[in-house]
Design a protein around this motif. Structure first.
Motif, PDB file in Angstrom:
ATOM      1  N   MET A   1     -63.189  90.591 -30.336  1.00  0.00           N
ATOM      2  CA  MET A   1     -62.920  89.346 -29.911  1.00  0.00           C
ATOM      3  C   MET A   1     -64.317  88.692 -29.122  1.00  0.00           C
ATOM      4  O   MET A   1     -64.661  87.690 -29.586  1.00  0.00           O
ATOM      5  CB  MET A   1     -61.920  89.382 -28.968  1.00  0.00           C
ATOM      6  CG  MET A   1     -61.420  87.891 -28.417  1.00  0.00           C
ATOM      7  SD  MET A   1     -60.271  87.153 -29.606  1.00  0.00           S
ATOM      8  CE  MET A   1     -59.951  85.654 -28.047  1.00  0.00           C
ATOM      9  N   ASN A   2     -65.003  89.627 -28.437  1.00  0.00           N
ATOM     10  CA  ASN A   2     -66.192  89.352 -27.442  1.00  0.00           C
ATOM     11  C   ASN A   2     -67.160  89.094 -28.541  1.00  0.00           C
ATOM     12  O   ASN A   2     -67.908  88.151 -28.066  1.00  0.00           O
ATOM     13  CB  ASN A   2     -66.072  90.448 -26.530  1.00  0.00           C
ATOM     14  CG  ASN A   2     -67.047  89.704 -25.317  1.00  0.00           C
ATOM     15  OD1 ASN A   2     -67.202  88.686 -25.181  1.00  0.00           O
ATOM     16  ND2 ASN A   2     -67.348  90.676 -24.471  1.00  0.00           N
ATOM     17  N   THR A   3     -67.257  90.076 -29.445  1.00  0.00           N
ATOM     18  CA  THR A   3     -68.462  89.884 -30.417  1.00  0.00           C
ATOM     19  C   THR A   3     -68.443  88.638 -31.110  1.00  0.00           C
ATOM     20  O   THR A   3     -69.369  87.828 -31.388  1.00  0.00           O
ATOM     21  CB  THR A   3     -68.504  91.081 -31.390  1.00  0.00           C
ATOM     22  OG1 THR A   3     -68.425  92.164 -30.520  1.00  0.00           O
ATOM     23  CG2 THR A   3     -69.715  91.194 -32.150  1.00  0.00           C
ATOM     24  N   SER A   4     -67.291  88.120 -31.518  1.00  0.00           N
ATOM     25  CA  SER A   4     -67.135  86.927 -32.550  1.00  0.00           C
ATOM     26  C   SER A   4     -67.420  85.677 -31.470  1.00  0.00           C
ATOM     27  O   SER A   4     -67.946  84.713 -31.992  1.00  0.00           O
ATOM     28  CB  SER A   4     -65.723  86.762 -32.844  1.00  0.00           C
ATOM     29  OG  SER A   4     -64.634  86.451 -31.899  1.00  0.00           O
ATOM     30  N   ALA A   8     -70.739  83.103 -32.707  1.00  0.00           N
ATOM     31  CA  ALA A   8     -70.269  81.752 -32.674  1.00  0.00           C
ATOM     32  C   ALA A   8     -71.221  81.034 -31.779  1.00  0.00           C
ATOM     33  O   ALA A   8     -71.620  79.801 -31.957  1.00  0.00           O
ATOM     34  CB  ALA A   8     -68.888  81.529 -32.281  1.00  0.00           C
ATOM     35  N   ALA A   9     -71.437  81.342 -30.653  1.00  0.00           N
ATOM     36  CA  ALA A   9     -72.391  80.686 -29.586  1.00  0.00           C
ATOM     37  C   ALA A   9     -73.885  80.916 -30.257  1.00  0.00           C
ATOM     38  O   ALA A   9     -74.659  79.873 -30.235  1.00  0.00           O
ATOM     39  CB  ALA A   9     -72.258  81.417 -28.314  1.00  0.00           C
ATOM     40  N   ALA A  10     -74.264  82.141 -30.578  1.00  0.00           N
ATOM     41  CA  ALA A  10     -75.621  82.005 -31.329  1.00  0.00           C
ATOM     42  C   ALA A  10     -75.741  81.218 -32.595  1.00  0.00           C
ATOM     43  O   ALA A  10     -76.792  80.325 -32.827  1.00  0.00           O
ATOM     44  CB  ALA A  10     -75.936  83.593 -31.715  1.00  0.00           C
ATOM     45  N   LEU A  14     -78.249  77.952 -32.576  1.00  0.00           N
ATOM     46  CA  LEU A  14     -79.445  77.811 -33.854  1.00  0.00           C
ATOM     47  C   LEU A  14     -79.268  76.774 -34.695  1.00  0.00           C
ATOM     48  O   LEU A  14     -80.165  76.000 -35.094  1.00  0.00           O
ATOM     49  CB  LEU A  14     -79.049  78.912 -34.973  1.00  0.00           C
ATOM     50  CG  LEU A  14     -79.710  80.430 -34.406  1.00  0.00           C
ATOM     51  CD1 LEU A  14     -79.030  81.530 -35.565  1.00  0.00           C
ATOM     52  CD2 LEU A  14     -81.107  80.308 -34.067  1.00  0.00           C
ATOM     53  N   LEU A  15     -77.865  76.225 -34.604  1.00  0.00           N
ATOM     54  CA  LEU A  15     -77.893  74.731 -35.242  1.00  0.00           C
ATOM     55  C   LEU A  15     -78.205  73.623 -34.405  1.00  0.00           C
ATOM     56  O   LEU A  15     -79.034  72.569 -34.982  1.00  0.00           O
ATOM     57  CB  LEU A  15     -76.260  74.460 -35.579  1.00  0.00           C
ATOM     58  CG  LEU A  15     -75.570  75.213 -36.608  1.00  0.00           C
ATOM     59  CD1 LEU A  15     -74.232  74.879 -36.736  1.00  0.00           C
ATOM     60  CD2 LEU A  15     -76.496  74.781 -38.014  1.00  0.00           C
TER      61      LEU A  15
END
Length: 116
Positions: A1-4, A8-10, A14-15
């Motif tokens: 969960m923490n990795t997702s 998502a933040a990364a 980038l966007l």
């Protein structure tokens, strides 16, 4: 969960970096006319004296109004209208837009006379 959440933040960062393209500042625009300051001032004075070229009556000139009414008659009508106490009476101010009969014809004089 923490990795997702980190992924998502990364991806969002980038966007945001890809979408943030700033415009370059070119400074003050270069002068594009060859007219001197005196020429520009002269044309500005001429344009100001010419009037509003886009107005409705710009080219109409002086309009002459022909009146057949006598000046004394117009003045008498203006004085009579100014002294009429019911001049500003608006029928929309009354119930069903009907002026009560008491207002149609004044039965009393609205002028005051000095007592002796």
């Amino acid at each position: 969960m923490n990795t997702s959440k980190i992924i998502a933040a990364a991806a969002l960062s980038l966007l945001a970096v890809a979408g943030a393209n700033a415009e370059t500042y070119d400074g003050v625009h270069p002068l594009t006319t060859g007219a001197s300051r005196a020429d520009v001032q002269g044309s500005a004075v001429a344009a100001a004296r010419a009037g509003n070229a886009y107005g409705d009556a710009a080219n109409a000139g002086v309009e002459i109004v022909a009146s057949t009414t006598n000046r004394a008659i117009v003045r008498e009508e203006a004085v009579a209208t100014a002294h009429n106490p019911l001049q500003s009476l608006d029928r929309r101010a009354f119930y069903r837009d009907q002026v009560p009969s008491a207002y149609n014809k004044p039965k009393v004089s609205f002028t005051r006379q000095a007592a002796l």
